[in-house]
Design a protein around this motif. Structure first.
Motif, PDB file in Angstrom:
ATOM      1  N   GLY A 244      -7.893   2.375  -2.324  1.00  0.00           N
ATOM      2  CA  GLY A 244      -7.856   3.424  -3.065  1.00  0.00           C
ATOM      3  C   GLY A 244      -8.988   4.060  -3.681  1.00  0.00           C
ATOM      4  O   GLY A 244     -10.114   3.980  -3.249  1.00  0.00           O
ATOM      5  N   GLN A 245      -8.809   4.936  -4.570  1.00  0.00           N
ATOM      6  CA  GLN A 245      -9.888   5.569  -5.115  1.00  0.00           C
ATOM      7  C   GLN A 245     -10.604   5.045  -6.393  1.00  0.00           C
ATOM      8  O   GLN A 245      -9.978   3.924  -6.714  1.00  0.00           O
ATOM      9  N   PRO A 246     -11.844   5.204  -6.648  1.00  0.00           N
ATOM     10  CA  PRO A 246     -12.613   4.658  -7.778  1.00  0.00           C
ATOM     11  C   PRO A 246     -11.640   4.631  -8.903  1.00  0.00           C
ATOM     12  O   PRO A 246     -10.970   5.565  -9.064  1.00  0.00           O
ATOM     13  N   ASN A 247     -11.698   3.324  -9.491  1.00  0.00           N
ATOM     14  CA  ASN A 247     -10.986   3.113 -11.155  1.00  0.00           C
ATOM     15  C   ASN A 247      -9.243   3.393 -10.860  1.00  0.00           C
ATOM     16  O   ASN A 247      -8.782   3.418 -11.606  1.00  0.00           O
ATOM     17  N   ALA A 248      -9.054   3.064  -9.604  1.00  0.00           N
ATOM     18  CA  ALA A 248      -7.494   2.763  -9.537  1.00  0.00           C
ATOM     19  C   ALA A 248      -6.862   1.374  -9.989  1.00  0.00           C
ATOM     20  O   ALA A 248      -5.666   1.622 -10.223  1.00  0.00           O
ATOM     21  N   TRP A 322      -2.221  -0.363  -0.776  1.00  0.00           N
ATOM     22  CA  TRP A 322      -2.598   1.046  -1.519  1.00  0.00           C
ATOM     23  C   TRP A 322      -2.542   1.147  -2.920  1.00  0.00           C
ATOM     24  O   TRP A 322      -1.380   1.140  -3.434  1.00  0.00           O
ATOM     25  N   VAL A 323      -3.657   1.210  -3.529  1.00  0.00           N
ATOM     26  CA  VAL A 323      -3.350   1.138  -5.189  1.00  0.00           C
ATOM     27  C   VAL A 323      -3.744   2.689  -5.699  1.00  0.00           C
ATOM     28  O   VAL A 323      -4.873   3.141  -5.116  1.00  0.00           O
ATOM     29  N   LYS A 324      -3.042   3.153  -6.452  1.00  0.00           N
ATOM     30  CA  LYS A 324      -3.001   4.441  -6.793  1.00  0.00           C
ATOM     31  C   LYS A 324      -2.710   4.767  -8.443  1.00  0.00           C
ATOM     32  O   LYS A 324      -1.672   3.893  -9.030  1.00  0.00           O
ATOM     33  N   ASP A 325      -3.552   5.394  -9.111  1.00  0.00           N
ATOM     34  CA  ASP A 325      -3.549   5.668 -10.566  1.00  0.00           C
ATOM     35  C   ASP A 325      -2.414   6.556 -10.761  1.00  0.00           C
ATOM     36  O   ASP A 325      -2.479   7.886 -10.214  1.00  0.00           O
ATOM     37  N   GLN A 326      -1.000   6.387 -11.056  1.00  0.00           N
ATOM     38  CA  GLN A 326       0.007   7.132 -11.488  1.00  0.00           C
ATOM     39  C   GLN A 326      -0.152   8.204 -12.447  1.00  0.00           C
ATOM     40  O   GLN A 326       0.632   9.384 -12.316  1.00  0.00           O
ATOM     41  N   SER A 327      -1.168   8.259 -12.963  1.00  0.00           N
ATOM     42  CA  SER A 327      -1.408   9.389 -13.887  1.00  0.00           C
ATOM     43  C   SER A 327      -2.093  10.616 -13.381  1.00  0.00           C
ATOM     44  O   SER A 327      -2.303  11.686 -13.880  1.00  0.00           O
ATOM     45  N   LYS A 328      -2.662  10.483 -12.106  1.00  0.00           N
ATOM     46  CA  LYS A 328      -3.314  11.478 -11.450  1.00  0.00           C
ATOM     47  C   LYS A 328      -2.590  12.070  -9.990  1.00  0.00           C
ATOM     48  O   LYS A 328      -1.778  11.167  -9.601  1.00  0.00           O
ATOM     49  N   PRO A 329      -2.773  13.080  -9.844  1.00  0.00           N
ATOM     50  CA  PRO A 329      -2.029  13.695  -8.668  1.00  0.00           C
ATOM     51  C   PRO A 329      -2.663  13.219  -7.587  1.00  0.00           C
ATOM     52  O   PRO A 329      -3.508  12.674  -7.306  1.00  0.00           O
ATOM     53  N   LEU A 330      -1.770  13.294  -6.326  1.00  0.00           N
ATOM     54  CA  LEU A 330      -2.361  12.868  -4.960  1.00  0.00           C
ATOM     55  C   LEU A 330      -3.323  13.977  -4.394  1.00  0.00           C
ATOM     56  O   LEU A 330      -3.031  15.165  -3.965  1.00  0.00           O
ATOM     57  N   VAL A 351       1.292   0.618  -4.195  1.00  0.00           N
ATOM     58  CA  VAL A 351       1.114   0.204  -5.781  1.00  0.00           C
ATOM     59  C   VAL A 351       0.462   1.161  -6.684  1.00  0.00           C
ATOM     60  O   VAL A 351      -0.422   1.707  -6.362  1.00  0.00           O
ATOM     61  N   LEU A 352       1.655   1.535  -7.572  1.00  0.00           N
ATOM     62  CA  LEU A 352       1.001   2.466  -8.658  1.00  0.00           C
ATOM     63  C   LEU A 352       0.406   1.586  -9.791  1.00  0.00           C
ATOM     64  O   LEU A 352       1.081   0.516 -10.115  1.00  0.00           O
ATOM     65  N   THR A 353      -0.696   1.929 -10.427  1.00  0.00           N
ATOM     66  CA  THR A 353      -1.271   1.286 -11.469  1.00  0.00           C
ATOM     67  C   THR A 353      -1.261   2.261 -12.858  1.00  0.00           C
ATOM     68  O   THR A 353      -1.231   3.403 -12.690  1.00  0.00           O
ATOM     69  N   HIS A 354      -1.791   1.659 -13.918  1.00  0.00           N
ATOM     70  CA  HIS A 354      -2.098   2.615 -15.124  1.00  0.00           C
ATOM     71  C   HIS A 354      -0.676   2.999 -15.682  1.00  0.00           C
ATOM     72  O   HIS A 354      -0.482   3.981 -16.071  1.00  0.00           O
ATOM     73  N   THR A 362       4.016  15.390 -10.203  1.00  0.00           N
ATOM     74  CA  THR A 362       4.013  15.844  -8.889  1.00  0.00           C
ATOM     75  C   THR A 362       4.058  14.573  -7.747  1.00  0.00           C
ATOM     76  O   THR A 362       4.228  14.767  -6.672  1.00  0.00           O
ATOM     77  N   LEU A 363       4.062  13.284  -8.212  1.00  0.00           N
ATOM     78  CA  LEU A 363       4.077  12.230  -7.567  1.00  0.00           C
ATOM     79  C   LEU A 363       5.590  11.933  -7.267  1.00  0.00           C
ATOM     80  O   LEU A 363       6.401  12.031  -8.119  1.00  0.00           O
TER      81      LEU A 363
END
Length: 473
Positions: A244-248, A322-330, A351-354, A362-363
């Motif tokens: 995933g991206q940083p801080n996800a 795959w870890v993704k911050d749900q507050s941010k768009p893809l 997996v969605l986090t936060h 948009t997700l």
């Protein structure tokens, strides 16, 4: 002084004589401080050589499966070494099929080494890795698949891995393969007998029965081969890359799964620069979790290398979280990551986090498997993730005591080649090819089955297999 303390008889031991090689000795227990340690010796003349470390001749006179108390001395210096218990096994009723002795001494590196050196001084030779099990195989105490299972049990990393090794040790795989091979041997004999009487137009082999047998064997090979991926993962562990991206929340998720702070967690993006690995067991299945550096465009040389290692971990993974911050768009980097994961061909759990933050509109949340508030990880959600990790990687029908798993790539290769010969023979029957051509494929399948059980073997293969054992086994 050597005194008889008791006896036990192995009622299942074979009565056939076995070949006895030169006598060997090795420390069978792990080094370090312990209450007891075991040193084993086996081979021709082993009783006489071990007897040289005692002041009486009771060991030579004693029967098989008897246990004796003794004071062990160095055969050259005559100095006292340790008080030991000596267990005697007369061939062929022993692990190796040879005359064998097991000496139980006090634990600890120095005292164990002293006993071992005394036995070397008595004329025993230091055993090579796997030499005891090699001798057991050579003396027909086990087939080659069972011998390999001994090493699998020693190196098992999980309950399921131990179960699979245990089952192979009992001969479950060997018995199936032996049955396949014997059926082909019997049938091939009839085909080849028919060739000897070809001028007399005599039919010994029923072609329809042969076709039915070959189709059954083809199905049997397919069934065993279908278990390989599950067997391999159970044996080696499931390499699980957390991407995933940083801080996800990748590092936080790893720590939550294993129940300890293994990876450093920080609000600063790019904290994880290298892969961090941790072992994790779910219902007896071993997972190798790999926390990776956040994947993003960066000019930092160290972080660039971390991203490369993250991509390598993805390509080598058996499972991807795959870890993704749900507050941010893809974003474009995550879209590229998604395409790379498809190329990696490993199953992906999304997996969605936060969960405590507002969802990005948009997700498409239907495309994600689970969501977490990693500030306070929920045990039920972690349990659901654990269940999903097993479901996505292993075939549930093989996770029981009745299933025979193929765990070795060597066995898999032999089964694939045997099946290719069987399918070629079926095709030959369908095309009404002459029996001598069909017999070539039948003999090829027989040989491949024999490579699994050791009915057919060569020294290079045996050396490769037994070199992976520890000394003393």
């Amino acid at each position: 002084m050597l005194s008889n303390e008791g006896s036990h008889h192995n009622l299942d031991s074979p009565s056939e004589p076995t070949t006895q090689a030169y006598p060997i000795v090795a420390i069978a227990t792990a080094p370090g401080n312990a209450g007891l340690a075991v040193i084993r010796a086996s081979g021709r003349g082993v009783f006489e050589r071990v007897q040289a470390c005692f002041k009486s001749d009771r060991l030579i006179q004693a029967g098989s499966h008897t246990v004796h108390y003794a004071k062990l001395i160095h055969p050259v210096t005559q100095q006292f070494v340790d008080e030991v218990m000596v267990t005697k096994f007369v061939a062929p009723a022993s692990f190796t099929g040879e005359d064998s002795v097991e000496i139980t001494c006090h634990g600890g590196y120095l005292v164990t080494q002293s006993v071992y050196e005394a036995l070397l001084a008595a004329g025993l030779e230091a055993a090579k890795p796997g030499e005891f099990t090699h001798r057991s195989f050579m003396n027909g105490k086990m087939d080659l698949s069972q011998a390999e299972a001994v090493a699998e049990m020693i190196h098992a990393k999980s309950e399921q891995g131990l179960r699979a090794a245990r089952q192979q040790l009992t001969g479950a795989l060997g018995e199936k393969v032996h049955a396949f091979r014997q059926a082909l041997i019997d049938t091939t004999a009839m085909v080849e007998l028919e060739l000897d009487f070809s001028e007399e137009d005599v039919e010994f082999a029923d072609k329809e029965r042969l076709r039915t047998l070959l189709k059954d064997l083809d199905h049997g090979c397919s069934h065993l081969l279908d278990t390989y991926e599950t067997g391999r993962l159970i044996r080696d562990g499931i390499k699980t890359a957390i991407l995933g991206q940083p801080n996800a929340g990748k590092s936080t998720l790893l720590n939550a799964l294993i129940g300890q702070n293994r990876a450093i967690v920080s609000p600063t993006a790019g904290t994880t620069r290298d892969t961090v690995e941790a072992d994790f067991s779910i219902d007896g299945v071993y997972f190798r979790l790999i926390d990776t550096a956040g994947i993003r465009q960066t000019t930092d040389d160290i972080e660039v290398e971390g991203v490369k290692r993250s991509q390598a971990a993805m390509r080598d993974a058996d499972l991807i979280l795959w870890v993704k911050d749900q507050s941010k768009p893809l974003g474009p980097e995550e879209i590229a990551l998604q395409e790379s994961m498809l190329e990696a061909k490993a199953p992906v759990i999304r997996v969605l986090t936060h969960q405590d933050l507002a969802k990005d509109p948009t997700l498409d949340f239907a495309n994600w498997d689970l969501s977490f508030d990693l500030t306070t990880p929920d045990a039920s959600r972690l349990g659901a993730l654990s269940d999903l990790m097993i479901e996505r990687t292993l075939q549930a029908e093989y996770l029981n005591d009745e299933s025979t798993l193929v765990t070795s790539s060597r066995h898999r290769q032999a089964l694939m080649e045997a099946q290719a010969h069987i399918q070629s023979a079926i095709q030959g029957l369908d095309q009404s090819l002459p029996g001598d051509l069909i017999a070539i494929d039948l003999r090829g399948a027989i040989q491949q089955f024999g490579l699994i059980t050791g009915a057919i073997s060569n020294e290079d293969v045996l050396d490769s297999i037994f070199s992976r054992f520890c000394i003393g086994k």
